[in-house]
Structure formats: C-alpha cells, structure tokens
Design a protein around this motif. Structure first.
Motif, short mmCIF file in Angstrom:
data_model
loop_
_atom_site.label_atom_id
_atom_site.label_comp_id
_atom_site.label_asym_id
_atom_site.label_seq_id
_atom_site.Cartn_x
_atom_site.Cartn_y
_atom_site.Cartn_z
N SER A 55 0.85 -1.18 0.00
CA SER A 55 0.00 0.00 0.00
C SER A 55 0.89 1.24 0.00
O SER A 55 2.06 1.18 0.42
N VAL A 56 0.35 2.32 -0.50
CA VAL A 56 1.09 3.57 -0.51
C VAL A 56 1.42 3.94 0.93
O VAL A 56 0.56 3.89 1.81
N GLY A 57 2.68 4.26 1.17
CA GLY A 57 3.14 4.62 2.51
C GLY A 57 3.83 3.48 3.24
O GLY A 57 4.55 3.72 4.21
N ALA A 58 3.62 2.24 2.79
CA ALA A 58 4.30 1.10 3.42
C ALA A 58 5.80 1.20 3.16
O ALA A 58 6.23 1.63 2.10
N LYS A 59 6.59 0.82 4.15
CA LYS A 59 8.04 0.87 4.01
C LYS A 59 8.58 -0.46 3.49
O LYS A 59 8.28 -1.51 4.02
N VAL A 60 9.40 -0.35 2.45
CA VAL A 60 10.08 -1.50 1.88
C VAL A 60 11.41 -1.65 2.62
O VAL A 60 12.12 -0.67 2.81
N PRO A 61 11.75 -2.85 3.06
CA PRO A 61 13.03 -3.03 3.78
C PRO A 61 14.22 -2.55 2.95
O PRO A 61 14.23 -2.65 1.72
N ASP A 62 15.23 -2.03 3.63
CA ASP A 62 16.43 -1.51 2.97
C ASP A 62 17.13 -2.56 2.13
O ASP A 62 17.82 -2.23 1.17
N LYS A 63 16.98 -3.84 2.47
CA LYS A 63 17.67 -4.91 1.74
C LYS A 63 17.09 -5.13 0.34
O LYS A 63 17.72 -5.77 -0.49
N VAL A 64 15.89 -4.61 0.06
CA VAL A 64 15.26 -4.79 -1.25
C VAL A 64 15.97 -3.89 -2.26
O VAL A 64 16.15 -2.70 -2.03
N VAL A 65 16.37 -4.48 -3.38
CA VAL A 65 17.06 -3.73 -4.43
C VAL A 65 16.05 -2.86 -5.17
O VAL A 65 15.01 -3.34 -5.64
N LEU A 66 16.35 -1.56 -5.26
CA LEU A 66 15.51 -0.62 -5.98
C LEU A 66 16.18 -0.28 -7.30
O LEU A 66 17.39 -0.02 -7.34
N HIS A 67 15.41 -0.29 -8.37
CA HIS A 67 15.95 -0.08 -9.71
C HIS A 67 15.60 1.31 -10.21
O HIS A 67 14.48 1.78 -10.05
N GLU A 68 16.56 1.92 -10.87
CA GLU A 68 16.42 3.29 -11.34
C GLU A 68 15.61 3.36 -12.63
O GLU A 68 15.71 2.50 -13.49
N VAL A 69 14.82 4.42 -12.74
CA VAL A 69 14.16 4.80 -13.98
C VAL A 69 14.84 6.10 -14.39
O VAL A 69 14.84 7.05 -13.60
N PRO A 70 15.45 6.18 -15.57
CA PRO A 70 16.16 7.40 -15.97
C PRO A 70 15.27 8.65 -15.83
O PRO A 70 14.10 8.63 -16.21
N ASP A 71 15.84 9.70 -15.27
CA ASP A 71 15.21 11.00 -15.13
C ASP A 71 13.99 11.01 -14.22
O ASP A 71 13.15 11.91 -14.31
N VAL A 72 13.86 10.02 -13.35
CA VAL A 72 12.76 9.96 -12.39
C VAL A 72 13.36 9.80 -11.00
O VAL A 72 14.27 8.99 -10.80
N LYS A 73 12.86 10.56 -10.05
CA LYS A 73 13.37 10.49 -8.68
C LYS A 73 13.15 9.13 -8.05
O LYS A 73 14.00 8.60 -7.35
N TYR A 74 11.98 8.57 -8.28
CA TYR A 74 11.60 7.34 -7.61
C TYR A 74 12.21 6.11 -8.27
O TYR A 74 12.56 6.13 -9.44
N ARG A 75 12.34 5.04 -7.52
CA ARG A 75 12.89 3.78 -8.00
C ARG A 75 11.76 2.76 -8.03
O ARG A 75 10.73 2.94 -7.41
N TYR A 76 11.99 1.65 -8.73
CA TYR A 76 10.96 0.62 -8.77
C TYR A 76 11.51 -0.72 -8.36
O TYR A 76 12.71 -0.97 -8.42
N ILE A 93 6.64 3.20 -0.25
CA ILE A 93 5.96 3.02 -1.53
C ILE A 93 5.17 4.30 -1.80
O ILE A 93 4.39 4.76 -0.96
N VAL A 94 5.39 4.90 -2.99
CA VAL A 94 4.67 6.11 -3.36
C VAL A 94 3.58 5.82 -4.39
O VAL A 94 2.66 6.63 -4.57
N GLU A 95 3.68 4.68 -5.09
CA GLU A 95 2.65 4.31 -6.04
C GLU A 95 2.78 2.84 -6.40
O GLU A 95 3.88 2.30 -6.49
#
Length: 98
Positions: A55-76, A93-95
């Motif tokens: 859900s939006v606002g839930a925290k993803v553990p730091d150990k989860v790898v976040l992948h970059e989207v070029p020119d976007v602040k957020y990761r997926y 989670i923002v979306e």
C-alpha cells in the motif's frame, strides 16, 4: 502560537512534474507513461516480503534492491508480482504501478 503550513516540495523531472504535499505524491500522466514503458522493457524478478502489505506509505526493507528509472526520482521494484515505485530516501511506496 504560529500555525505552520504544510511543506510543499516540487520536484521537476523530464516528462512532467511530481508534487508532494505532506505525504502525498502525485505522478503526472506523462511521467506515468514513461515509467510504465521503462518497467515493461526492463523487467526485474519479483520478491516476496513476509508481513508487508502493499500500500502507498508502506516501508520497503532496505535490503530490497531498488531499480532506477532514468530521469525519475523514484525507484521501482517488484513485490509479489506487483510493480511499485519507492522513494529511495525513505523506502516508502509512493505508487503501485498498474
């Protein structure tokens, strides 16, 4: 006593602007299109995180790898076969990308 107004943070990115008011993030339609297309062309393995409610606002553990989207602040990342956008600073989670 002075009342404080909510802090407005405007992040400009290529393809649109994201507006954050307090804890609400709005991804502009143009930027959503860029993100969806990039995620489809660059799939990543899904992970499962016990006890995490997607859900939006839930925290993803730091150990989860976040992948970059070029020119976007957020990761997926993909959790339980659902792609989510995550703020790399807070790991919230923002979306949930549909």
């Amino acid at each position: 006593m002075k009342r404080l107004l909510p802090l407005l943070v405007i992040c400009t990115t290529i393809g649109g602007a994201s507006l954050a008011v307090a804890d609400t993030v709005v991804i502009q339609p143009e930027q959503q299109t860029v993100i969806k297309e990039y995620v489809q062309k660059n799939p990543v393995a899904s992970v499962s995180i016990a006890g995490l409610e997607l859900s939006v606002g839930a925290k993803v553990p730091d150990k989860v790898v976040l992948h970059e989207v070029p020119d976007v602040k957020y990761r997926y990342t993909v959790i339980d076969n659902q792609t989510v956008l995550v703020d790399p600073d807070t790991h919230e989670i923002v979306e949930i990308v549909h």
